[in-house]
Design an enzyme around this catalytic site. Structure first.
Site, PDB file in Angstrom:
ATOM      1  N   GLY A  41       0.796  -1.226   0.000  1.00 46.95           N
ATOM      2  CA  GLY A  41       0.000   0.000   0.000  1.00 46.95           C
ATOM      3  C   GLY A  41       0.826   1.272   0.000  1.00 46.95           C
ATOM      4  O   GLY A  41       0.331   2.332   0.352  1.00 46.95           O
TER       5      GLY A  41
ATOM      6  N   ASP B  44       6.311  11.714  -8.344  1.00 49.52           N
ATOM      7  CA  ASP B  44       5.743  11.898  -7.004  1.00 49.52           C
ATOM      8  C   ASP B  44       6.723  12.664  -6.099  1.00 49.52           C
ATOM      9  O   ASP B  44       6.328  13.559  -5.350  1.00 49.52           O
ATOM     10  CB  ASP B  44       5.408  10.509  -6.417  1.00 49.52           C
ATOM     11  CG  ASP B  44       4.860  10.584  -5.010  1.00 49.52           C
ATOM     12  OD1 ASP B  44       3.657  10.862  -4.848  1.00 49.52           O
ATOM     13  OD2 ASP B  44       5.647  10.373  -4.060  1.00 49.52           O
TER      14      ASP B  44
ATOM     15  N   LYS C 130       6.229  16.456  -4.255  1.00 49.36           N
ATOM     16  CA  LYS C 130       6.485  16.750  -2.840  1.00 49.36           C
ATOM     17  C   LYS C 130       7.569  17.815  -2.691  1.00 49.36           C
ATOM     18  O   LYS C 130       7.463  18.717  -1.855  1.00 49.36           O
ATOM     19  CB  LYS C 130       6.876  15.473  -2.109  1.00 49.36           C
ATOM     20  CG  LYS C 130       5.722  14.470  -2.031  1.00 49.36           C
ATOM     21  CD  LYS C 130       6.216  13.080  -1.688  1.00 49.36           C
ATOM     22  CE  LYS C 130       5.071  12.083  -1.539  1.00 49.36           C
ATOM     23  NZ  LYS C 130       5.531  10.687  -1.541  1.00 49.36           N
TER      24      LYS C 130
END
Ligand code: HSE
Length: 319
Positions: free
Chosen positions: A187, A201, A205
């Site tokens: 997950g 990603d 950030k």
């Protein structure tokens, strides 16, 4: 105490973690803060997601309008992700007079200006601690604890999936594909894991952190971004022999030529704290001109750590 009713949109890995955390900790949080958290409604296109964590049937809905039209709900928690429908939800929440808590790094990195200005126009706030570094407090420290400094540089391991893959390949000789499958299973990975392994990603950030740290508009599309998909075990082994560990770093630094922002695999000396950051852990080194070096470390992905940051934001907004 004060009662805060919550409307949760998106009940996947993180949403389920938020439900579980509030079920387990609401009393203790109320004892510490005086704020009673109550999940009034959970919206997901798949209602079985909310049933898995025991949300009462009368609180489950498929249409987010059920949250926006409910005057008793004070905060909307957006855990859908992405810049499509999630953005509509966030903007509609402000229009409906609700504050927003989100973990959506893509939305803030790409549409931050629009989202923040709609919040301001509606007189609402948006909190996004969970968008960077999972459970690690980063946004609040940058906004408060470090605010007196000029930040000179940020070096971060900001993607749990990539760090997990690099750790498993480097330490256990696993294949890239095998390690990625495990990260998805646990997950950590995005619904579309190319966002993780491409460095996208991490770039999202880094853009959020840099825009806060440097109080500067950051165009995420202009970052230099290189991911880990083309690395192989031999690259990692070669570095190791020379005393280096390969990490995917997001780097933001003030230079004479201006702000330098980039994401790429980097060799880190083996005794550096970033080198020993393994698995789904993230670590972010922040350098300030008065404080010097600070280091933030913790679990950067996964249901429980991310829920920890989301619920902290709910409390922050509700107090
Ligand atoms: N896919 C992200 C990661 C989740 O692996 O770090 C946390 O933002």
């Amino acid at each position: 105490g004060k009662l805060l009713k919550i409307g949760l949109i998106g009940c996947g890995t993180v949403g389920q973690g938020v439900v579980r955390l509030i079920q387990a900790e609401a009393e203790e949080i109320e004892r510490k803060t005086g704020l009673r958290l109550d999940i009034a409604r959970v919206v997901d296109k798949d209602p079985t997601q909310a049933r898995k964590v025991g949300v009462p049937e009368e609180c489950i809905a498929e249409d987010a309008a059920r949250i926006f039209e409910d005057k008793s709900i004070g905060v909307v928690v957006e855990l859908v992700g992405g810049t499509g429908i999630a953005k509509d939800f966030v903007l509609r929440a402000f229009q409906a007079g609700k504050d927003v808590v989100t973990a959506n790094k893509a939305l803030l990195a790409k549409c931050g200006k629009e989202v923040y200005s709609s919040a301001r126009a509606a007189g609402r706030c948006i909190a996004f601690e969970a968008s960077c570094g999972g459970g690690i407090p980063l946004i609040l420290p940058l906004r408060r604890g470090l605010i007196a400094n000029r930040i000179t540089a940020i070096y971060g391991i900001l993607n749990g999936t990539c760090n997990y893959i690099l750790t498993e390949m480097g330490q256990k000789g696993k294949s890239y594909a095998e390690a990625l499958a495990e990260a998805q299973q646990a997950g950590f990975a995005e619904v579309d894991p190319t966002l993780d392994v491409s460095g996208g990603d991490t770039a999202h950030k880094l853009a959020i952190l840099a825009s806060m740290a440097f109080a500067h508009d950051v165009d995420v599309e202009k970052l230099h971004v290189e991911g880990i998909a083309n690395l192989d075990a031999q690259d990692l082994a070669a570095g190791r022999e020379l005393g280096y560990v390969c990490k995917l770093l997001g780097i933001a630094a003030r230079t004479d030529a201006g702000l330098s922002l980039r994401v790429h695999p980097s060799f880190v000396p083996r005794d550096h704290p970033l080198a020993t950051t393994a698995g789904s852990f993230n670590a972010v080194s922040v350098y300030g001109n008065w404080v010097g070096h600070t280091l933030f470390y913790g679990r950067g992905a996964g249901s429980k750590p991310t829920a920890s940051a989301v619920v902290a934001d709910i409390v922050e907004v509700g107090l």
